[in-house]
Scaffold this active site. Structure first.
Site, PDB file in Angstrom:
ATOM      1  N   ASN A   9       0.810  -1.200  -0.047  1.00 43.48           N
ATOM      2  CA  ASN A   9       0.011   0.012   0.092  1.00 43.48           C
ATOM      3  C   ASN A   9       0.898   1.294   0.009  1.00 43.48           C
ATOM      4  O   ASN A   9       1.679   1.395   0.907  1.00 43.48           O
ATOM      5  CB  ASN A   9      -0.795  -0.023   1.146  1.00 43.48           C
ATOM      6  CG  ASN A   9      -1.771   1.408   1.411  1.00 43.48           C
ATOM      7  OD1 ASN A   9      -1.754   2.099   0.629  1.00 43.48           O
ATOM      8  ND2 ASN A   9      -2.105   1.468   2.542  1.00 43.48           N
ATOM      9  N   TRP A  10       1.017   2.000  -1.228  1.00 46.15           N
ATOM     10  CA  TRP A  10       2.143   2.962  -1.214  1.00 46.15           C
ATOM     11  C   TRP A  10       1.510   4.231  -0.618  1.00 46.15           C
ATOM     12  O   TRP A  10       2.047   5.329  -0.365  1.00 46.15           O
ATOM     13  CB  TRP A  10       2.118   3.258  -2.720  1.00 46.15           C
ATOM     14  CG  TRP A  10       2.900   2.075  -3.553  1.00 46.15           C
ATOM     15  CD1 TRP A  10       2.989   0.886  -2.993  1.00 46.15           C
ATOM     16  CD2 TRP A  10       3.569   2.221  -4.775  1.00 46.15           C
ATOM     17  NE1 TRP A  10       3.681   0.228  -4.316  1.00 46.15           N
ATOM     18  CE2 TRP A  10       3.611   1.144  -5.255  1.00 46.15           C
ATOM     19  CE3 TRP A  10       3.641   3.358  -5.905  1.00 46.15           C
ATOM     20  CZ2 TRP A  10       4.479   0.845  -6.482  1.00 46.15           C
ATOM     21  CZ3 TRP A  10       4.033   3.220  -7.113  1.00 46.15           C
ATOM     22  CH2 TRP A  10       4.750   1.845  -7.191  1.00 46.15           C
ATOM     23  N   LYS A  11       0.083   4.160  -0.282  1.00 51.76           N
ATOM     24  CA  LYS A  11      -0.544   5.552   0.282  1.00 51.76           C
ATOM     25  C   LYS A  11      -0.324   6.648  -0.638  1.00 51.76           C
ATOM     26  O   LYS A  11      -0.384   6.395  -1.855  1.00 51.76           O
ATOM     27  CB  LYS A  11       0.188   5.810   1.848  1.00 51.76           C
ATOM     28  CG  LYS A  11      -0.043   4.515   2.789  1.00 51.76           C
ATOM     29  CD  LYS A  11       0.285   4.538   4.204  1.00 51.76           C
ATOM     30  CE  LYS A  11       0.220   3.337   4.962  1.00 51.76           C
ATOM     31  NZ  LYS A  11       0.273   3.482   6.358  1.00 51.76           N
ATOM     32  N   HIS A  97      -9.591   1.048   4.964  1.00 50.83           N
ATOM     33  CA  HIS A  97      -7.968   1.061   5.574  1.00 50.83           C
ATOM     34  C   HIS A  97      -8.346   2.004   6.841  1.00 50.83           C
ATOM     35  O   HIS A  97      -9.223   2.816   6.720  1.00 50.83           O
ATOM     36  CB  HIS A  97      -6.902   1.714   4.487  1.00 50.83           C
ATOM     37  CG  HIS A  97      -5.779   1.621   5.212  1.00 50.83           C
ATOM     38  ND1 HIS A  97      -5.059   2.723   5.914  1.00 50.83           N
ATOM     39  CD2 HIS A  97      -4.522   0.778   5.059  1.00 50.83           C
ATOM     40  CE1 HIS A  97      -4.000   2.396   6.337  1.00 50.83           C
ATOM     41  NE2 HIS A  97      -3.677   1.201   5.764  1.00 50.83           N
ATOM     42  N   GLU A  99      -6.553   4.165   7.826  1.00 51.78           N
ATOM     43  CA  GLU A  99      -6.368   5.733   7.790  1.00 51.78           C
ATOM     44  C   GLU A  99      -7.805   6.557   6.837  1.00 51.78           C
ATOM     45  O   GLU A  99      -7.966   7.477   7.394  1.00 51.78           O
ATOM     46  CB  GLU A  99      -5.318   6.081   6.914  1.00 51.78           C
ATOM     47  CG  GLU A  99      -4.076   5.725   7.603  1.00 51.78           C
ATOM     48  CD  GLU A  99      -2.895   5.121   6.830  1.00 51.78           C
ATOM     49  OE1 GLU A  99      -2.816   5.445   5.738  1.00 51.78           O
ATOM     50  OE2 GLU A  99      -1.833   4.791   7.646  1.00 51.78           O
ATOM     51  N   GLU A 169      -5.398  -5.199  10.335  1.00 51.65           N
ATOM     52  CA  GLU A 169      -4.093  -4.522  10.843  1.00 51.65           C
ATOM     53  C   GLU A 169      -4.414  -3.766  11.959  1.00 51.65           C
ATOM     54  O   GLU A 169      -5.551  -2.907  12.090  1.00 51.65           O
ATOM     55  CB  GLU A 169      -4.253  -3.308   9.515  1.00 51.65           C
ATOM     56  CG  GLU A 169      -4.213  -3.770   8.082  1.00 51.65           C
ATOM     57  CD  GLU A 169      -3.400  -2.951   7.217  1.00 51.65           C
ATOM     58  OE1 GLU A 169      -2.308  -3.045   6.839  1.00 51.65           O
ATOM     59  OE2 GLU A 169      -3.884  -1.886   6.984  1.00 51.65           O
ATOM     60  N   GLY A 175       2.099   2.151  10.721  1.00 49.87           N
ATOM     61  CA  GLY A 175       3.067   3.296  10.710  1.00 49.87           C
ATOM     62  C   GLY A 175       3.814   3.660  11.812  1.00 49.87           C
ATOM     63  O   GLY A 175       4.317   4.821  12.178  1.00 49.87           O
ATOM     64  N   SER A 215       3.439  -2.267  10.213  1.00 49.73           N
ATOM     65  CA  SER A 215       5.027  -2.274  10.455  1.00 49.73           C
ATOM     66  C   SER A 215       5.865  -3.517  10.090  1.00 49.73           C
ATOM     67  O   SER A 215       6.654  -3.912  10.863  1.00 49.73           O
ATOM     68  CB  SER A 215       5.297  -1.731  11.807  1.00 49.73           C
ATOM     69  OG  SER A 215       4.711  -0.407  12.057  1.00 49.73           O
ATOM     70  N   GLY A 236       3.128  -1.425   4.390  1.00 56.03           N
ATOM     71  CA  GLY A 236       2.964   0.101   4.076  1.00 56.03           C
ATOM     72  C   GLY A 236       4.334   0.727   3.636  1.00 56.03           C
ATOM     73  O   GLY A 236       4.984   0.467   2.868  1.00 56.03           O
ATOM     74  N   GLY A 237       5.028   1.282   4.804  1.00 53.29           N
ATOM     75  CA  GLY A 237       6.279   1.892   4.603  1.00 53.29           C
ATOM     76  C   GLY A 237       7.344   1.032   3.993  1.00 53.29           C
ATOM     77  O   GLY A 237       8.067   1.752   3.099  1.00 53.29           O
TER      78      GLY A 237
HETATM   79  C1  PEP Z   1      -0.666  -0.101   5.971  1.00 50.17           C
HETATM   80  O1  PEP Z   1      -0.713   1.035   5.463  1.00 50.17           O
HETATM   81  O2  PEP Z   1      -1.663  -0.975   5.427  1.00 50.17           O
HETATM   82  C2  PEP Z   1       0.276  -0.387   6.740  1.00 50.17           C
HETATM   83  C3  PEP Z   1       0.363  -1.718   7.150  1.00 50.17           C
HETATM   84  O3  PEP Z   1       1.466   0.446   6.975  1.00 50.17           O
HETATM   85  P1  PEP Z   1       2.943   0.237   7.673  1.00 50.17           P
HETATM   86  O4  PEP Z   1       3.606  -1.239   7.150  1.00 50.17           O
HETATM   87  O5  PEP Z   1       3.755   1.448   7.391  1.00 50.17           O
HETATM   88  O6  PEP Z   1       2.568   0.049   9.377  1.00 50.17           O
END
Ligand code: PEP
Length: 255
Positions: A9-11, A97, A99, A169, A175, A215, A236-237
């Site tokens: 997920n590039w956000k 999600h 966010e 999640e 994040g 994460s 994500g990151g």
């Molecule tokens: C996400 O945004 O779905 C996610 C899991 O982010 P991160 O890996 O950065 O925690």
């Protein structure tokens, strides 16, 4: 046998030239060491979907969007419909999600509408669920999961579940650098399966792919992915750099 899935997920990251660079690098890694059992999905921002689609043509990388609107078409300035997403070549869409829930006040009702519309438009759904830190501390994790399955997946049939991937999640791990331990993830994933079996029926919980997200990095991926009910990861990151995302794909190949 459930397939392993690693989705990125590039956000709100990457301009079009940056997106092409990232996915071209990932493609090179995957062509050198092709994953044999892991499906790889990238979810760039809407603006980059078409160029990324072009850049992954002929590769094993699949494309998804990060969100969509709950109506087919109309006067909804700034929104994107499932048909628009499909026309870019994307086959998946992330829905619910944390966010989106937090910043855009998406609730189970809107999430449910989006899931039904995505499926109607033949998009596969990555449906995100998970509790906040306060909810976990108040021992509410199971209640939250039940609510999210009951209402987020309201009137979804066992047949439709074939086109839905669940991503557990925990919001406190997204994040933040805090990851659920493999045991914490396993415990909730097993519970999600049980609840899907109870609420939707026909043992769908045993068949559905459940990803862990929060994460996930090359250093912790193997432990999480080794859990029997963890079928992959929503990253994500660590997906913003081809090398670290590819290392997570390799970790999935090794379990
Ligand atoms: C996400 O945004 O779905 C996610 C899991 O982010 P991160 O890996 O950065 O925690």
């Amino acid at each position: 046998m459930r397939q392993k899935v690693i989705a990125g997920n590039w956000k709100m990251h990457k301009t079009n030239p940056e997106a092409i660079r990232l996915v071209t690098q990932l493609r090179k890694y995957m062509e050198k060491t092709p994953p044999r059992k892991t499906r790889v999905i990238v979810c760039p921002p809407f603006t980059a979907l078409s160029v990324v689609h072009e850049a992954i043509k002929g590769s094993k990388i699949q494309l998804g969007a990060q969100n969509m609107f709950w109506e087919e078409e109309g006067a909804f300035t700034g929104e994107i419909s499932p048909r628009m997403i499909k026309s870019t070549g994307a086959k998946y869409v992330i829905i619910g999600h944390s966010e989106r829930r937090r910043y855009f006040k998406e609730d189970e009702h809107t999430i449910n509408r989006k899931i039904h519309l995505a499926l109607k438009n033949k998009l596969k759904v990555i449906h995100c669920i998970g509790e906040t830190l306060e909810e976990r501390e108040q021992n509410l994790t199971q209640d939250i999961i039940i609510n999210q399955i009951e209402w987020g997946l309201k009137n979804i049939t066992p047949e439709q579940m074939k086109n839905i991937i669940i991503a557990y999640e925990p919001v406190w791990a997204i994040g933040t650098g805090k990851t659920a331990t493999p045991e914490q993830a396993q415990e909730v994933h097993a519970f999600v399966r049980e609840m899907l079996n109870t609420i939707i029926g026909q043992n769908v919980g045993d068949r559905v792919t459940i990803l862990y997200g929060g994460s996930v990095k090359p250093e912790n991926a193997a432990g999480l992915l080794a859990q029997p009910d963890v079928d992959g990861a929503l990253v994500g990151g660590a997906c913003l750099e081809a090398r670290s995302f590819f290392k997570i794909i390799q970790a999935s190949e090794q379990v």
